[in-house]
Design an enzyme around this catalytic site. Sequence first.
Site, PDB file in Angstrom:
ATOM      1  N   CYS A   1       0.872  -1.173   0.000  1.00 29.29           N
ATOM      2  CA  CYS A   1       0.000   0.000   0.000  1.00 29.29           C
ATOM      3  C   CYS A   1       0.912   1.228   0.000  1.00 29.29           C
ATOM      4  CB  CYS A   1      -0.961  -0.020   1.185  1.00 29.29           C
ATOM      5  SG  CYS A   1      -0.164   0.042   2.806  1.00 29.29           S
ATOM      6  N   PHE A   2       0.439   2.356   0.505  1.00 28.35           N
ATOM      7  CA  PHE A   2       1.259   3.563   0.395  1.00 28.35           C
ATOM      8  C   PHE A   2       2.489   3.514   1.296  1.00 28.35           C
ATOM      9  CE2 PHE A   2       2.231   8.064   1.481  1.00 28.35           C
ATOM     10  CZ  PHE A   2       2.714   8.417   0.234  1.00 28.35           C
TER      11      PHE A   2
END
Length: 366
Positions: free
Chosen positions: A95-96
Amino acid sequence: MADNSSDYRALFLNDVPMMDARAPVEFSKGAFPGVINLPLMNDIERQKVGTCYKQHGQDAAIQLGHQLVCGQVKDERVEAWVEFARANPNGYLYCFRGGLRSQTVQRWLKDAGVDYPRILGGYKAMRTFLLDTLHEAVTECDLVVLGGMTGTGKTEVLTQLPNGLDLEGVANHRGSSFGKRATGQPAQIDFENRLAINLLKKRAAGIEQFVVEDESRLVGSCNVPLELHQAMQGCPVVWLEDSFEHRVERILADYVVNLCAEFISVKGEELGFGLFADRLLQSLNNIHKRLGGERHQRLLALMQTALEEQQRSGAVELHRGWIEGLLGEYYDPMYAYQREHKAARIEFAGNQFEVSGYLSERSSRR
């Protein structure tokens, strides 16, 4: 299951399959080549959770996320993740920042019977790694700029060199006012990421000297990284030469025959030709102020006549008229001026065969 990884170098060098769990809006702003976006939350869900986080804190945001992604929505997303994991058993998810979202995806996959590793630090850490890779390449490696008049075949030479760095290829743009391709350009971040991965792989193969084409800061809509472009302004130049006639034929092939075929391949015969014609006409219009009114109108008339004949019979010979005018009256004087200003940096000049041989020999000196 493989361990969670922070070995970003190995991930990129080995083209490891990756699943991006960020929202589509994040993915569209920048990602890595070949990565598949299978988000935990869509854009609207992410926005709602983000607002909740700001107003009520993390626990409330997590609770809302579980309420938004549940039931059939959750089942469909988990099914897509499972399908990816089984198709790419050596892959990873991220994810980020490598935090809650990728941990949630990993946990739900495990609940579905699939153990799948995630990338520690997520997109942000990998992006930082690639920016560092760019910086290290610019500061540690030698650069040589390949210059030459329009149509001398600089890209042909560059792409045949193991140490060639094809900025136009990465940007999907030919670099001139006529350089747009039938397919679009990557986002700026995508351009930088692809360039960094290219450098990483070449350096891993032992290359420490790179040849780059003489470019302005902008390659279409893509900005050449400032540090790289500044380095290009002070490094040695090798100048490629070819006859006017050969250059006209090369431009005819690249910007008429091949570009038309590109558009038709992407859009179909009728629509493709129309879009190709519009692209040529717009490209000429983009430089009409620099051409001046009379010259622009004269070249425009030649181009329109050539396009009409090409559409009627398929013949492309008439395009030589505007190409010869554009080269002789616009591009050649401009490039002659640029060559004069680079004269002190030019260490070799010659035709394709000579320049290719010189650059190959030069790369072995280091």
